[in-house]
Design an enzyme around this catalytic site. Sequence first.
Site, PDB file in Angstrom:
ATOM      1  N   GLU A 119       0.795  -1.236   0.000  1.00 30.01           N
ATOM      2  CA  GLU A 119       0.000   0.000   0.000  1.00 30.01           C
ATOM      3  C   GLU A 119       0.829   1.289   0.000  1.00 30.01           C
ATOM      4  O   GLU A 119       0.807   2.057   0.967  1.00 30.01           O
ATOM      5  CB  GLU A 119      -0.950   0.012   1.202  1.00 30.01           C
ATOM      6  CG  GLU A 119      -1.865  -1.191   1.280  1.00 30.01           C
ATOM      7  CD  GLU A 119      -2.958  -1.049   2.336  1.00 30.01           C
ATOM      8  OE1 GLU A 119      -2.885  -0.107   3.141  1.00 30.01           O
ATOM      9  OE2 GLU A 119      -3.875  -1.859   2.334  1.00 30.01           O
ATOM     10  N   GLU A 141      -5.241  -8.639   1.014  1.00 30.97           N
ATOM     11  CA  GLU A 141      -5.876  -8.250   2.282  1.00 30.97           C
ATOM     12  C   GLU A 141      -7.337  -7.950   2.051  1.00 30.97           C
ATOM     13  O   GLU A 141      -7.701  -7.260   1.099  1.00 30.97           O
ATOM     14  CB  GLU A 141      -5.261  -6.975   2.885  1.00 30.97           C
ATOM     15  CG  GLU A 141      -3.974  -7.155   3.632  1.00 30.97           C
ATOM     16  CD  GLU A 141      -3.449  -5.836   4.217  1.00 30.97           C
ATOM     17  OE1 GLU A 141      -4.264  -5.000   4.667  1.00 30.97           O
ATOM     18  OE2 GLU A 141      -2.221  -5.663   4.204  1.00 30.97           O
TER      19      GLU A 141
HETATM   20  C1  GBH Z   1      -4.435  -2.032   5.576  1.00 22.08           C
HETATM   21  O1  GBH Z   1      -4.544  -0.667   5.390  1.00 22.08           O
HETATM   22  C2  GBH Z   1      -3.056  -2.335   6.071  1.00 22.08           C
HETATM   23  O2  GBH Z   1      -2.255  -2.945   5.073  1.00 22.08           O
HETATM   24  C3  GBH Z   1      -3.025  -3.136   7.322  1.00 22.08           C
HETATM   25  O3  GBH Z   1      -1.757  -3.068   7.888  1.00 22.08           O
HETATM   26  C4  GBH Z   1      -4.110  -2.641   8.251  1.00 22.08           C
HETATM   27  O4  GBH Z   1      -4.037  -3.217   9.528  1.00 22.08           O
HETATM   28  C5  GBH Z   1      -5.424  -2.957   7.613  1.00 22.08           C
HETATM   29  O5  GBH Z   1      -5.504  -2.451   6.327  1.00 22.08           O
HETATM   30  C6  GBH Z   1      -6.633  -2.469   8.377  1.00 22.08           C
HETATM   31  O6  GBH Z   1      -6.656  -1.086   8.463  1.00 22.08           O
HETATM   32  O7  GBH Z   1     -11.573   7.141   3.662  1.00 22.08           O
HETATM   33  O8  GBH Z   1     -12.945   6.238   5.461  1.00 22.08           O
HETATM   34  O9  GBH Z   1     -13.135   5.326   3.237  1.00 22.08           O
HETATM   35  C7  GBH Z   1      -5.773  -0.213   4.933  1.00 22.08           C
HETATM   36  C8  GBH Z   1      -5.783   1.275   4.884  1.00 22.08           C
HETATM   37  C9  GBH Z   1      -8.175   1.426   4.656  1.00 22.08           C
HETATM   38  C10 GBH Z   1      -6.699   3.259   4.127  1.00 22.08           C
HETATM   39  C11 GBH Z   1      -9.318   2.198   4.061  1.00 22.08           C
HETATM   40  C12 GBH Z   1      -7.826   3.967   3.491  1.00 22.08           C
HETATM   41  C13 GBH Z   1     -10.156   4.391   3.523  1.00 22.08           C
HETATM   42  C14 GBH Z   1     -11.046   4.774   4.653  1.00 22.08           C
HETATM   43  N1  GBH Z   1      -6.887   1.829   4.159  1.00 22.08           N
HETATM   44  N2  GBH Z   1      -9.058   3.606   4.093  1.00 22.08           N
HETATM   45  S1  GBH Z   1     -12.267   5.951   4.195  1.00 22.08           S
END
Ligand code: GBH
Length: 483
Positions: free
Chosen positions: A171, A379
């Site tokens: 990511e 994931e």
């Molecule tokens: C992943 O990140 C990671 O790789 C992992 O380490 C982590 O634990 C896991 O997911 C859970 O978080 O703007 O409100 O729609 C995910 C990160 C998740 C970032 C969704 C952007 C959008 C939220 N992403 N997010 S929103």
Amino acid sequence: LTTATPTTSRVLPPGFLVGAATAAFQIEGAAWTDGRTDSIWDAFCRQPGAVLNGDDGSVAVDHYHRYRTDVALMSELGLDAYRFSTSWARVRPDDGPTNAAGLAFYSRLVDELLENGIDPWLTLYHWDLPQALQEKGGWTHRDTAYRFAEYAVAVHEALGDRVRSWITLNEPWCSSFLAHAAGEHAPGRTEPTEAVAAAHHLLLGHGLAVEALRERDADAALGITLNFTVADPADPADPADVDAARRVDGAFNRIFLDPIFRGTYPADVLEDMAAHWPADLVRDGDLATVAAPVDFLGVNYYNGGAVAGPGTDGEPAAPVGGRQLRSPYVGSEQVRALPRGLPRTAMDWEVQPDGLYRLLTRLQEEYTGPAGTSLYVTENGAAYDDEPDSTGFVQDDERLDYVRTHLAAVLDAVQAGADVRGYFVWSLLDNFEWAFGYAKRFGIVRVDYDTLERTPKASARWYAEVARTRTLEGPARPDVTGP
Ligand code: GBH
């Protein structure tokens, strides 16, 4: 691509990997053991207010000392594959020479996995840059890309004889925009220009690592994991909302997809970000390196969202956290998010499995299919506020349903022609959820944070049945909203 027919019983394609994923900083602990030094996340955790409740990764779930138990658990669940990451600060502490003791841990882990018939999937960078490199500028500094390729080679020298599947970055959107524009992740910067520079240097580091590993090991499967959002215009008839969806797709998805698969940054993204794009950032030859062919694309998907243009009463489309955060959408800060009334997880993210179906079929058609690259969901999973019973067992029906409906979406995408070859649930264990510390639980296995005891939740028991029977039972995706 054809349209998938909804069914209630889906069979996993032959060879389809049923896996689980974790990341070094989130589970290992042993933060200064056997020569490891600070990563940017150790330093960030010490900043007041950066992480909820002042939590840190010093112990995490102590996987460093409990990896045998954890592999035994995976074996009990019948997992085909396990995706983990190596800690750069363990392998090359303080940007110094390679640390044999740090690498030895991963060597023991890989041996343990192989003895249990579990395929190791190794991610080289899951956000834990050595703090010593941050002090030299971190990802905003071009040189870090070259240091990353050297680190990749050091890990490959130790594990390349046994690990066949390699993911360069996890990511890069988070490591650049969330970390340098929004300020939610380490190093907690809020400078849009730095975010753009970091994004390019991450991509360059990826390309340099692919070139270096390919030269050493022609047979290894090499790829990168991107995180995606599926942005829909709140009102498809409103040009401002359609433009907002285009901007989010550009600033989140295409800014990484296009350089990797087409060797170019998308023109509209360059235009949106022009005010923050450093003039001398992209040098001759960079894009050819970034576009070095990959064998697979790792897809991380959690949610999508409806977005709208300025002037609507939606929330800023920015991450929500314990402190003042900025928009990660450089040049598109005015985009708004509008809740659609879909169910939400404990992260407040909308549950929308159909978004995953649409994402995979789109990637197949527009990016990976033409390049002959396969797809893996590296994931997908959900945080819920688990309530253990008196024995410590968690009947996590919501998580089970989240995973079931998303896996159904994956199998429907396969049926529609997407070359998806595996699914890794996030996460094997409850763990350190970054800015949210230990407050959000994503595990299919419960971890008691006092005793560090592991107990499979109902979702884990169910997942083991999927792995065993190679069949997914249950109704079609409930939220088919797409075209
Ligand atoms: C992943 O990140 C990671 O790789 C992992 O380490 C982590 O634990 C896991 O997911 C859970 O978080 O703007 O409100 O729609 C995910 C990160 C998740 C970032 C969704 C952007 C959008 C939220 N992403 N997010 S929103």
